[in-house]
Design a protein around this motif. Structure first.
Motif, short mmCIF file in Angstrom:
data_model
loop_
_atom_site.label_atom_id
_atom_site.label_comp_id
_atom_site.label_asym_id
_atom_site.label_seq_id
_atom_site.Cartn_x
_atom_site.Cartn_y
_atom_site.Cartn_z
N MET A 48 33.66 35.23 35.74
CA MET A 48 34.63 34.28 35.91
C MET A 48 35.95 34.70 35.54
O MET A 48 36.93 34.68 36.31
CB MET A 48 34.44 32.98 35.28
N ILE A 49 36.14 35.36 34.48
CA ILE A 49 37.33 36.18 34.04
C ILE A 49 37.73 37.13 34.95
O ILE A 49 38.85 37.36 35.10
CB ILE A 49 37.61 36.66 32.71
N ALA A 50 36.88 37.79 35.49
CA ALA A 50 37.26 39.10 36.40
C ALA A 50 37.57 38.43 37.60
O ALA A 50 38.64 39.06 38.27
CB ALA A 50 35.90 39.82 36.70
N GLU A 51 36.90 37.35 38.11
CA GLU A 51 37.59 36.45 39.29
C GLU A 51 38.88 36.14 39.30
O GLU A 51 39.87 36.34 39.89
CB GLU A 51 36.60 35.55 39.64
N VAL A 52 39.39 35.46 38.01
CA VAL A 52 40.67 35.37 37.50
C VAL A 52 41.62 36.38 37.67
O VAL A 52 42.69 36.23 38.21
CB VAL A 52 40.82 34.68 36.20
N GLN A 53 41.16 37.47 37.30
CA GLN A 53 41.87 38.65 37.27
C GLN A 53 42.27 39.26 38.50
O GLN A 53 43.44 39.90 38.74
CB GLN A 53 41.39 39.57 36.11
N ARG A 54 41.36 38.94 39.51
CA ARG A 54 41.52 39.50 40.78
C ARG A 54 42.36 38.58 41.89
O ARG A 54 42.83 38.90 43.02
CB ARG A 54 40.20 39.56 41.59
N HIS A 55 42.54 37.24 41.25
CA HIS A 55 43.30 36.24 42.02
C HIS A 55 44.71 36.70 42.36
O HIS A 55 45.35 37.25 41.28
CB HIS A 55 43.32 35.03 41.19
N GLU A 56 45.21 36.59 43.38
CA GLU A 56 46.32 36.95 43.80
C GLU A 56 47.54 36.23 43.34
O GLU A 56 48.58 36.74 42.91
CB GLU A 56 46.69 37.15 45.17
N ALA A 57 47.42 34.96 43.30
CA ALA A 57 48.74 33.96 43.10
C ALA A 57 48.27 33.35 41.42
O ALA A 57 47.20 33.28 41.09
CB ALA A 57 48.74 33.01 43.97
#
Length: 87
Positions: A48-57
């Protein structure tokens, strides 16, 4: 008459503010959708943290959304990462 007009104007403005806040919450809620889906499928905190870091905005989470994420068993570390996320 002036008091009634002022009251009606105030109520209309309050309604517009509430509707606007709801719209903003719905928009920012969609940005948290991928995290919600990961939590629902049992993804790890690391994923989940990896997904947060990939999020553009940046995430624009309201207090209600933070509470909802917590209730949905999103780890506190992930919610904090979302709140701190800047892009």
């Amino acid at each position: 008459m002036k008091t009634t007009k002022a009251l009606v104007t105030g109520l209309v403005l309050c309604g517009a503010i509430l509707i606007g806040g709801t719209c903003l919450a719905l928009q920012s809620g969609s940005s948290a959708g991928s995290i919600r889906k990961l939590a629902q499928r049992g993804a790890s905190e690391h994923e989940m943290i990896a997904e947060v870091q990939r999020h553009e905005a940046p995430y624009a989470l309201s207090a209600e959304e933070v509470i909802a994420l917590h209730r949905e068993k999103v780890p506190d570390a992930v919610i904090i990462a979302m709140l701190k996320h800047k892009r």
